[in-house]
Design an enzyme around this catalytic site. Structure first.
Site, PDB file in Angstrom:
ATOM      1  N   ASP A   1     -18.988 109.403 125.686  1.00 58.63           N
ATOM      2  CA  ASP A   1     -18.169 108.836 126.767  1.00 58.63           C
ATOM      3  C   ASP A   1     -18.502 109.434 128.130  1.00 58.63           C
ATOM      4  O   ASP A   1     -17.629 109.595 128.986  1.00 58.63           O
ATOM      5  CB  ASP A   1     -16.659 109.021 126.473  1.00 58.63           C
ATOM      6  CG  ASP A   1     -16.299 108.510 125.107  1.00 58.63           C
ATOM      7  OD1 ASP A   1     -16.758 107.418 124.757  1.00 58.63           O
ATOM      8  OD2 ASP A   1     -15.570 109.220 124.382  1.00 58.63           O
TER       9      ASP A   1
ATOM     10  N   GLY B   1     -19.131 102.534 122.736  1.00 51.43           N
ATOM     11  CA  GLY B   1     -18.606 101.505 123.642  1.00 51.43           C
ATOM     12  C   GLY B   1     -19.157 101.773 125.029  1.00 51.43           C
ATOM     13  O   GLY B   1     -18.696 102.675 125.713  1.00 51.43           O
ATOM     14  N   HIS B   2     -20.185 101.030 125.393  1.00 50.15           N
ATOM     15  CA  HIS B   2     -20.836 101.270 126.686  1.00 50.15           C
ATOM     16  C   HIS B   2     -20.325 100.258 127.714  1.00 50.15           C
ATOM     17  O   HIS B   2     -20.545  99.059 127.583  1.00 50.15           O
ATOM     18  CB  HIS B   2     -22.363 101.185 126.533  1.00 50.15           C
ATOM     19  CG  HIS B   2     -22.915 102.303 125.699  1.00 50.15           C
ATOM     20  ND1 HIS B   2     -24.214 102.372 125.270  1.00 50.15           N
ATOM     21  CD2 HIS B   2     -22.319 103.424 125.220  1.00 50.15           C
ATOM     22  CE1 HIS B   2     -24.383 103.476 124.569  1.00 50.15           C
ATOM     23  NE2 HIS B   2     -23.258 104.121 124.521  1.00 50.15           N
TER      24      HIS B   2
ATOM     25  N   GLN C   1     -23.113 107.881 121.640  1.00 48.07           N
ATOM     26  CA  GLN C   1     -22.358 109.118 121.381  1.00 48.07           C
ATOM     27  C   GLN C   1     -22.897 110.248 122.271  1.00 48.07           C
ATOM     28  O   GLN C   1     -23.474 109.979 123.300  1.00 48.07           O
ATOM     29  CB  GLN C   1     -22.394 109.516 119.892  1.00 48.07           C
ATOM     30  CG  GLN C   1     -21.513 108.643 119.011  1.00 48.07           C
ATOM     31  CD  GLN C   1     -22.135 107.308 118.681  1.00 48.07           C
ATOM     32  OE1 GLN C   1     -23.305 107.227 118.302  1.00 48.07           O
ATOM     33  NE2 GLN C   1     -21.385 106.239 118.805  1.00 48.07           N
TER      34      GLN C   1
HETATM   35  P1  IMP Z   1     -17.619 108.148 113.601  1.00 44.90           P
HETATM   36  O1  IMP Z   1     -18.847 108.129 114.409  1.00 44.90           O
HETATM   37  O2  IMP Z   1     -16.786 106.897 113.733  1.00 44.90           O
HETATM   38  O3  IMP Z   1     -17.862 108.532 112.173  1.00 44.90           O
HETATM   39  O4  IMP Z   1     -16.671 109.310 114.174  1.00 44.90           O
HETATM   40  C1  IMP Z   1     -17.013 110.700 114.093  1.00 44.90           C
HETATM   41  C2  IMP Z   1     -16.574 111.447 115.363  1.00 44.90           C
HETATM   42  O5  IMP Z   1     -17.373 111.011 116.454  1.00 44.90           O
HETATM   43  C3  IMP Z   1     -15.119 111.181 115.770  1.00 44.90           C
HETATM   44  O6  IMP Z   1     -14.594 112.352 116.360  1.00 44.90           O
HETATM   45  C4  IMP Z   1     -15.246 110.095 116.819  1.00 44.90           C
HETATM   46  O7  IMP Z   1     -14.169 110.088 117.712  1.00 44.90           O
HETATM   47  C5  IMP Z   1     -16.542 110.526 117.498  1.00 44.90           C
HETATM   48  N1  IMP Z   1     -17.257 109.406 118.146  1.00 44.90           N
HETATM   49  C6  IMP Z   1     -17.975 108.448 117.530  1.00 44.90           C
HETATM   50  N2  IMP Z   1     -18.496 107.605 118.429  1.00 44.90           N
HETATM   51  C7  IMP Z   1     -18.110 108.042 119.631  1.00 44.90           C
HETATM   52  C8  IMP Z   1     -18.364 107.609 120.961  1.00 44.90           C
HETATM   53  O8  IMP Z   1     -19.066 106.624 121.221  1.00 44.90           O
HETATM   54  N3  IMP Z   1     -17.787 108.331 121.951  1.00 44.90           N
HETATM   55  C9  IMP Z   1     -17.050 109.430 121.699  1.00 44.90           C
HETATM   56  N4  IMP Z   1     -16.779 109.885 120.483  1.00 44.90           N
HETATM   57  C10 IMP Z   1     -17.325 109.199 119.453  1.00 44.90           C
END
Ligand code: IMP
Length: 428
Positions: free
Chosen positions: A13, A40-41, A223
């Site tokens: 983010d 989410g970009h 991420q």
């Molecule tokens: P997952 O990727 O859905 O398995 O989530 C694993 C961890 O990564 C969690 O703490 C999510 O909130 C975090 N996470 C996954 N994708 C994003 C992102 O695009 N931005 C911020 N945090 C993310």
């Protein structure tokens, strides 16, 4: 040649969507290499406000070819919906190609993501519940279904049957939940294949051809580096490799093709989901940042945890990725906040440390050591020239640069393309 990688340098983010859209002006090819629709970009332009979960943020420039690489896990329903939304707003998606080696997020992955999280109880990771982790588990376990598989109907059915037997066993016997129907899943796969077949390609060949023609490729990370499966705050991480190393395997490019690695940092820090966060602010300053910056997840709508800039984590991230350039976003959020603090070290068991610990349990025990600077007068919002940045804000940027150990080449001062101060173009 050359290819450039853009990574999130914190816990995600960081504002990568705007930065990728901005840098794509100079790119011929823009390729996502990791993650799924947990990302989410956000891109705001004359066609509207877009939250892209899978389609690369370079799609808004008519000259780009956009690729979804093999390292991405694809929810075909989400991708199709996103493509339709783009089409409805007059964005040409015929320039999109999806790797036939990319793995599908299946409905049972989404179910398992939720069931596993429930089973973790108060140790839940706070995943996005999009099935991303279980899809990568199957990829590594060699039980995944790839985009290419849904074009090959005769071999798909027995493969799906075998995988589903195992999944349904787990879902019904371990979690006491409802099984999935093989026929329904198979039908869905056939439908996805019919819709997406014009877009499914061996995208690594497109990328390699572009390099051979001396075109510029931008590799779009998702991420953040501190969520990297290997280098992040395990187990509070995502299941992919958002760091620069993941870019090569996630698209099928040689590391020799990479000419630069750009890290996107937010001027403060946020984190969604569980896990250690030494500079987290649970007070009114954290709340003020959340409200001013509207720090709510673009994918899940969850409130993001907010805190001061953590230079220990930031320097670690610069090193893990080998950054050649840093880009700073959301400086304007700190306008009017006084004082502004930066974490320059941690206190751990009576000692001061400046190395980022490799264990989340150790990081949990770290107390931030802050350097404090007075807030600056004036606004950095929407500024487009370095000369218009207030002196105090510029001092803050210079200090971050020293602490990160990498030049800050771009400062983003708002969500739209022109709201950018380019000190030196990262792409020559
Ligand atoms: P997952 O990727 O859905 O398995 O989530 C694993 C961890 O990564 C969690 O703490 C999510 O909130 C975090 N996470 C996954 N994708 C994003 C992102 O695009 N931005 C911020 N945090 C993310």
């Amino acid at each position: 040649m050359p290819a450039y990688v853009i990574v999130g340098a914190q816990w995600g983010d960081e504002g990568k969507g705007k930065i990728i859209d901005y840098l794509s002006e100079k790119a011929h090819v823009v390729a996502r290499y990791s993650g799924g629709n947990n990302a989410g970009h956000t891109v705001i332009n004359e066609k509207g406000e877009f939250r892209l979960h899978l389609v690369p943020a370079g799609i808004f420039w008519p000259h780009t070819t956009c690729l979804i690489g093999n390292g991405v896990v694809v929810d075909a329903e989400v991708l199709w919906k996103e493509m339709e939304e783009l089409r409805a707003k007059d964005v040409d998606v015929s320039r999109l190609q999806i790797s036939d080696k990319a793995h599908l997020i299946m409905p049972y992955h989404i179910a398992l993501d939720k069931l596993e999280e429930q089973a973790r109880g108060n140790k839940a990771l706070g995943t996005t519940s999009r099935g991303v982790g279980p899809a990568y588990v199957d990829k590594a376990g060699r039980s995944g279904i790839r985009l290419g598989d849904i074009l090959d109907h005769p071999s798909l059915l027995p493969r799906l049957q075998h995988v589903l037997e195992q999944k349904n066993f787990l879902i019904t016997r371990l979690y006491n939940a409802e099984p999935f129907s093989l026929e329904e899943l198979y039908e869905r796969c056939i439908q996805w294949g019919e819709r997406l077949s014009p877009y499914i390609h061996a995208v690594e060949n497109t990328a390699r051809r572009a390099l051979a023609e001396n075109k510029v490729i931008l590799l779009e990370g998702a991420q953040g580096s501190l969520l990297d499966l290997d280098h992040g705050t395990y187990p509070y991480v995502t299941s992919s490799s958002p760091t620069a190393g993941g870019a090569c395997t996630g698209l099928g490019l040689s590391p020799m093709a990479i000419a630069g690695i750009f890290g996107v940092y937010k001027a403060y820090t946020t984190r969604v989901g569980a896990g250690p966060f030494p500079t987290e602010l649970s007070d009114s300053v954290g709340e003020a940042i959340r409200q001013k910056a509207w720090e709510y997840g673009a994918t899940t709508g969850r409130a993001r945890r907010c805190g001061w800039f953590d230079a220990v984590a930031a320097r670690y991230s610069a090193t893990v990725n080998g950054l050649t350039s840093a880009l700073l976003t959301r400086l304007d959020v700190l306008d009017g906040i006084d004082p502004v603090k930066v974490c320059v070290a941690y206190r751990l068991n009576g000692k001061t440390i400046t190395e980022f610990p490799s264990s989340a349990a150790v990081l949990e025990k770290c107390q931030p050591v802050y350097e404090q600077t007075p807030g600056w007068k004036g606004s950095t919002a929407n500024v487009t020239s370095l000369d218009d940045i207030p002196e105090g804000a510029l001092r803050y940027v210079k200090r971050l640069e020293e602490l990160i150990g990498c030049r800050i080449d771009v400062i983003s001062t708002g969500p739209r393309r022109p709201e950018t101060v380019c000190i030196r173009s990262p792409i020559p």
